[in-house]
Each structure stands twice: as structure tokens, then as C-alpha cells.
Design an enzyme around this catalytic site. Structure first.
Site, PDB file in Angstrom:
ATOM      1  N   LYS A   1       0.859  -1.186   0.000  1.00  6.51           N
ATOM      2  CA  LYS A   1       0.000   0.000   0.000  1.00  6.51           C
ATOM      3  C   LYS A   1       0.888   1.226   0.000  1.00  6.51           C
ATOM      4  O   LYS A   1       1.827   1.314   0.795  1.00  6.51           O
ATOM      5  CB  LYS A   1      -0.938   0.034   1.199  1.00  6.51           C
ATOM      6  CG  LYS A   1      -1.877   1.255   1.178  1.00  6.51           C
ATOM      7  CD  LYS A   1      -3.000   1.148   2.184  1.00  6.51           C
ATOM      8  CE  LYS A   1      -2.618   1.664   3.533  1.00  6.51           C
ATOM      9  NZ  LYS A   1      -3.769   1.687   4.460  1.00  6.51           N
TER      10      LYS A   1
ATOM     11  N   LYS B   1       1.271   5.083   0.832  1.00  2.38           N
ATOM     12  CA  LYS B   1       0.749   6.243   1.527  1.00  2.38           C
ATOM     13  C   LYS B   1       0.940   7.447   0.605  1.00  2.38           C
ATOM     14  O   LYS B   1       2.038   8.002   0.472  1.00  2.38           O
ATOM     15  CB  LYS B   1       1.479   6.458   2.852  1.00  2.38           C
ATOM     16  CG  LYS B   1       0.966   7.618   3.661  1.00  2.38           C
ATOM     17  CD  LYS B   1      -0.500   7.447   4.073  1.00  2.38           C
ATOM     18  CE  LYS B   1      -0.666   6.406   5.149  1.00  2.38           C
ATOM     19  NZ  LYS B   1      -2.074   6.309   5.606  1.00  2.38           N
TER      20      LYS B   1
ATOM     21  N   ASP C   1      -3.497   5.013  -0.901  1.00  2.70           N
ATOM     22  CA  ASP C   1      -4.257   5.716   0.135  1.00  2.70           C
ATOM     23  C   ASP C   1      -3.776   7.159   0.254  1.00  2.70           C
ATOM     24  O   ASP C   1      -2.785   7.437   0.927  1.00  2.70           O
ATOM     25  CB  ASP C   1      -4.070   4.995   1.473  1.00  2.70           C
ATOM     26  CG  ASP C   1      -4.703   5.742   2.635  1.00  2.70           C
ATOM     27  OD1 ASP C   1      -5.567   6.597   2.399  1.00  2.70           O
ATOM     28  OD2 ASP C   1      -4.329   5.454   3.796  1.00  2.70           O
ATOM     29  N   PRO C   2      -4.471   8.119  -0.390  1.00  2.00           N
ATOM     30  CA  PRO C   2      -4.114   9.530  -0.218  1.00  2.00           C
ATOM     31  C   PRO C   2      -4.741  10.177   1.022  1.00  2.00           C
ATOM     32  O   PRO C   2      -4.662  11.400   1.175  1.00  2.00           O
ATOM     33  CB  PRO C   2      -4.644  10.177  -1.495  1.00  2.00           C
ATOM     34  CG  PRO C   2      -5.785   9.320  -1.900  1.00  2.00           C
ATOM     35  CD  PRO C   2      -5.446   7.918  -1.476  1.00  2.00           C
ATOM     36  N   ASN C   3      -5.346   9.377   1.899  1.00  3.52           N
ATOM     37  CA  ASN C   3      -5.908   9.894   3.156  1.00  3.52           C
ATOM     38  C   ASN C   3      -6.864  11.061   2.949  1.00  3.52           C
ATOM     39  O   ASN C   3      -6.881  12.012   3.738  1.00  3.52           O
ATOM     40  CB  ASN C   3      -4.812  10.303   4.133  1.00  3.52           C
ATOM     41  CG  ASN C   3      -4.299   9.146   4.976  1.00  3.52           C
ATOM     42  OD1 ASN C   3      -3.100   8.989   5.129  1.00  3.52           O
ATOM     43  ND2 ASN C   3      -5.180   8.316   5.501  1.00  3.52           N
TER      44      ASN C   3
ATOM     45  N   ASN D   1     -10.388   3.985   6.270  1.00  2.00           N
ATOM     46  CA  ASN D   1     -10.201   3.941   7.709  1.00  2.00           C
ATOM     47  C   ASN D   1     -10.516   5.315   8.302  1.00  2.00           C
ATOM     48  O   ASN D   1     -10.278   5.553   9.471  1.00  2.00           O
ATOM     49  CB  ASN D   1      -8.766   3.533   8.071  1.00  2.00           C
ATOM     50  CG  ASN D   1      -7.798   4.685   8.005  1.00  2.00           C
ATOM     51  OD1 ASN D   1      -7.415   5.124   6.928  1.00  2.00           O
ATOM     52  ND2 ASN D   1      -7.387   5.209   9.154  1.00  2.00           N
TER      53      ASN D   1
ATOM     54  N   HIS E   1      -6.376  -2.218   9.558  1.00  2.00           N
ATOM     55  CA  HIS E   1      -5.651  -0.949   9.521  1.00  2.00           C
ATOM     56  C   HIS E   1      -4.481  -0.967  10.490  1.00  2.00           C
ATOM     57  O   HIS E   1      -4.509  -1.645  11.514  1.00  2.00           O
ATOM     58  CB  HIS E   1      -6.606   0.187   9.898  1.00  2.00           C
ATOM     59  CG  HIS E   1      -5.979   1.525   9.980  1.00  2.00           C
ATOM     60  ND1 HIS E   1      -5.795   2.212  11.163  1.00  2.00           N
ATOM     61  CD2 HIS E   1      -5.474   2.324   9.005  1.00  2.00           C
ATOM     62  CE1 HIS E   1      -5.225   3.368  10.919  1.00  2.00           C
ATOM     63  NE2 HIS E   1      -5.017   3.476   9.626  1.00  2.00           N
TER      64      HIS E   1
ATOM     65  N   HIS F   1       2.984  -0.929   9.960  1.00  2.00           N
ATOM     66  CA  HIS F   1       4.186  -0.094   9.912  1.00  2.00           C
ATOM     67  C   HIS F   1       5.387  -0.840  10.479  1.00  2.00           C
ATOM     68  O   HIS F   1       6.489  -0.285  10.541  1.00  2.00           O
ATOM     69  CB  HIS F   1       3.993   1.164  10.785  1.00  2.00           C
ATOM     70  CG  HIS F   1       2.982   2.149  10.301  1.00  2.00           C
ATOM     71  ND1 HIS F   1       1.634   1.878  10.261  1.00  2.00           N
ATOM     72  CD2 HIS F   1       3.120   3.434   9.867  1.00  2.00           C
ATOM     73  CE1 HIS F   1       0.992   2.944   9.819  1.00  2.00           C
ATOM     74  NE2 HIS F   1       1.859   3.900   9.569  1.00  2.00           N
TER      75      HIS F   1
ATOM     76  N   ARG G   1       3.417  19.059  18.710  1.00  2.00           N
ATOM     77  CA  ARG G   1       3.809  20.156  17.818  1.00  2.00           C
ATOM     78  C   ARG G   1       3.358  19.895  16.380  1.00  2.00           C
ATOM     79  O   ARG G   1       3.853  20.506  15.444  1.00  2.00           O
ATOM     80  CB  ARG G   1       5.338  20.353  17.872  1.00  2.00           C
ATOM     81  CG  ARG G   1       6.167  19.137  17.485  1.00  2.00           C
ATOM     82  CD  ARG G   1       7.668  19.430  17.641  1.00  2.00           C
ATOM     83  NE  ARG G   1       8.499  18.331  17.182  1.00  2.00           N
ATOM     84  CZ  ARG G   1       8.973  17.375  17.963  1.00  2.00           C
ATOM     85  NH1 ARG G   1       8.698  17.366  19.253  1.00  2.00           N
ATOM     86  NH2 ARG G   1       9.739  16.411  17.479  1.00  2.00           N
TER      87      ARG G   1
END
Length: 395
Positions: free
Chosen positions: A164, A166, A195-197, A244, A295, A324, A378
Site C-alpha cells: 500500500k 501512503k 491511500d491519499p488519506n 479507515n 488498519h 508499519h 507540535r
């Protein structure tokens, strides 16, 4: 048996590269907060949650669960998750449920999967999760060829047979080329995902989706923003739409089904209220003919164990799961990182989660977190582009 206390410790483990995504960069390490739920009988259950430093949030929940039996999960769920809507946090509850199930398994001498109905498979295949990288072993990824090379490497080294990308980082056309190169190099049997989120506009997602129809991806994950964006792309592209993000909670599941926004829902222990919540989700998906996949949320070994146990009990979860895990250089569990065997990781045999904390590694990576800090606090900045901010639909 009663819950009498908890310990929450935030740890960070280095990664073998800085991982870019459409809202910034994981800056060379990943972070998790580890929960130890303590009972009056000395049995300790383990949980894990992401999203930065969650020590304070978990500690605030102790008065709500102290004195409860860890088998009394419905009562715990009401007190932690359902009590005040604007403080409701499924991720925190999921870490507590994970720890309670770990306790239950240890008390019964049975693996967590037995508490969810019993495993149907003893190992879970995982993917080659591809990120555009800064400071990787060969420097920065700048071309589609760099990621295709890495995909081939993971296929050879780990034995994985799916990937996949990202996406939402480089130009959409260059990201489409990654899948085209992987199909060309690894053959028709290798599974592809992108997956371009949700960051692409609907026109861009439709254009890239139609281009990718020729390489037949397993699915197109969150191609555009929101339920309506995914539904609009689904109407115009002949690739299954996965998510997701929309929905990623039960409140939005009904509307998503009604709108025709999704074909495959990626289960997540934290978004979907723990392992038992994932089983509830799978039942809804089964009822409405939706697919389910797994996921990844940048988990360490505790949550990965929970994911493997849960996935092993879901009949329809036959596709490789996200992970990951291959980016981590170490783990906080006894024995170090779980090994890949022919592209899969075995489901721990228990009792409970079947993993234990390594005290020396916990101390080491707790110090590392204190040195590096909470980059969620941050935001996921890109230090190479300090003035850059993501723009949804801006591509």
C-alpha cells in the site's frame, strides 16, 4: 478480582527512515503510550495507544474503573466511553479493553483470540507499507522508482505479497506510477493499494482512479474527503473504495452504508472501540455485504498482538493486513520484534495477548521519548518545508 491501579508510560522507538504523509512527517521515530492495568490479585494486563503522550488522559480515567472487575467490560465501557459525549475517546477505552482482555486470558490460561470466538488462522499476512521517505538507507525518495525498488526489497526480504502506498505527498501522477511499476515488476498476483488519506479533490481522485483501473488495485482507500467525497469517487471509478477515515466510528457507519460511500472498511482496534468493537463492526459489514481489512496505526508489539488475535477470528478478513512494523528498529516486548515468515506474522499463543514487556527496553525507549519529545504536540511538521501546510482538495 478488581482493578486497583494503572501505570502509563510513553515510549518512542526509532525508525529506519523519516516517513512522509499528507499532513507531515513521522520524524525518525514512532510513539506509543503503554498501559499496565493492575489487579488486586497481582495479574497485570497490557494495553497500548497512539496519538502522542496519553499518560495524563489514562491516569484521569483510573477513578472511573478502580474497583471494577476486568471481566465486567460492559460496565467499564459505559464508564469510560459512554459517560460524557465530549470527553468520549474510543482510543483510550480500547487500550483499557485490550488490557482487560489480556488479564482475562492470563486468568483463564487462554489466548485472547479464544475470548473473541476462537482463531480461524494461525498467522496473518501483512503488506509492504510504502511511504515516501526522508533519510532512508539510500537517502530521500524522490521518484516512483525509489518506492518500487523498496517494494521489491520488502517482497524479497519479508516475503510480503501486497503493498500500500501512503499517497497525497508527491504529484498524484507520480504516485500512480508507483503502482504501475510494482505491477510491472512483481506481476499480476501481487496486490496493490493506494491511500491519499482523503486529501485529493474528487476530480483528481477520479482521474487517478481511472488511470489505475488498468493495474487492478485491491482497493482505493479514502480517495477524497468525507463520506460524500468517497461516495462521489465510488460512483465514477471501477475500483473498490476502502476507508479507515469515513467512517471510522459507529456513529457514521449507518450514513456511510446509506450513501454508498464504501466497499471495504479497515478495522482498527482504537477507532472501533477495542477488539470486541472490531467484532461488532465485522458483524455489521457481514450484514450489509461490505469487506473488512486491517488498519495499522504505527503500533508496537502489544497492540500488534491484539490486532493479530482479533484478525485471526474474523472469517472475512482474508486480505493482508496493514503494518508499519517493518520500519521499527526494535520493540518493547520480550524477544524483540515479532519475525515475519513468508510475509506473515504468527498469532501469539497466549495466554492473553501472549507478549510481555521487556523492562530494559521500556526504560531505554522511555528515556528516548523524553529526549525526543511528543511530535503530536507540535503537529507532524515537515522540517524541510517549515511553512508548508496540507490543503484538503488542493490537488
Amino acid at each position: 478480582m478488581k482493578i486497583v491501579d494503572l501505570r502509563a508510560r510513553t515510549v518512542a522507538i526509532p525508525t529506519n527512515a523519516k516517513l512522509r504523509h499528507n499532513t507531515g512527517v513521522h520524524p525518525g521515530y514512532l510513539m506509543r503510550t503503554v498501559l499496565e492495568l493492575i489487579t488486586d490479585e497481582g495479574v497485570i494486563g497490557l494495553g497500548e495507544v497512539g496519538g502522542g503522550d496519553q499518560r495524563g488522559a489514562l491516569t484521569k480515567l483510573l477513578p472511573r474503573i478502580k474497583g471494577l472487575d476486568p471481566f465486567d467490560l460492559e460496565q467499564i465501557k459505559l464508564r469510560v466511553l459512554r459517560s460524557i459525549y465530549y470527553l468520549s475517546n474510543a482510543r483510550l477505552y480500547a487500550a483499557i479493553e485490550m488490557a482487560c482482555l489480556d488479564i482475562q486470558g492470563k486468568v483463564l490460561g487462554r489466548p485472547l483470540s479464544d475470548l473473541l470466538g476462537g482463531r480461524l488462522r494461525d498467522e496473518i499476512p501483512l503488506i509492504a507499507y510504502l511511504f515516501w521517505r526522508y533519510d532512508g538507507p539510500s537517502g530521500d525518495d524522490t521518484r516512483a522508482e525509489d518506492l518500487a525498488d523498496y517494494c521489491e526489497e520488502l517482497h524479497e526480504v519479508l516475503g510480503v505479497n501486497a503493498m500500500k502506498l501512503k499517497a497525497g505527498v508527491e504529484a498524484p501522477e507520480e504516485e500512480a506510477r508507483v503502482l504501475e511499476l510494482c505491477r510491472q515488476r512483481l506481476g499480476d498476483g501481487f496486490k496493490l493499494r493506494i491511500d491519499p488519506n482523503g486529501v485529493w479533490s474528487v476530480p483528481t481522485a477520479v482521474r487517478i482512479g481511472r488511470r489505475l483501473e488498468s493495474v487492478a488495485p485491491e482497493y482505493f482507500e479514502d480517495p477524497a474527503w468525507g463520506l460524500l467525497g468517497n461516495a462521489a469517487v465510488r460512483q465514477q471509478v471501477r475500483i473498490p473504495i476502502a476507508t479507515n477515515m469515513y467512517p471510522n466510528k459507529f456513529d457514521d457507519l449507518g450514513p456511510a452504508i446509506k450513501l454508498g460511500a464504501v466497499d471495504i472498511v479497515l478495522t482498527d482496534i482504537h477507532y472501533w472501540e477495542g477488539p470486541r468493537g472490531v467484532k461488532d463492526l465485522a458483524a455489521v459489514c457481514r450484514t450489509f455485504g461490505l469487506g473488512v481489512a486491517m488498519h495499522s496505526g504505527a503500533e508496537f508489539g502489544i497492540e500488534l498482538a491484539g490486532m493479530l488475535h482479533t484478525a485471526s477470528t474474523i472469517p472475512e478478513m482474508t486480505t493482508a493486513g496493514d503494518a508499519h512494523y517493518h520500519y521499527l528498529v526494535d520493540d518493547i516486548i520480550v524477544g524483540g520484534p515479532m519475525p515475519y515468515q513468508d510475509g506473515a506474522i504468527k498469532v501469539p499463543t497466549g495466554p492473553g495477548l501472549g507478549v510481555e514487556l521487556d523492562p530494559e527496553k521500556m526504560d531505554k525507549y522511555e528515556r528516548y521519548f523524553e529526549e525526543k519529545g511528543d511530535y503530536y504536540a507540535r503537529f507532524h511538521v515537515d522540517e524541510r518545508r517549515p511553512d508548508w501546510v496540507p490543503v484538503v482538495g488542493g490537488i
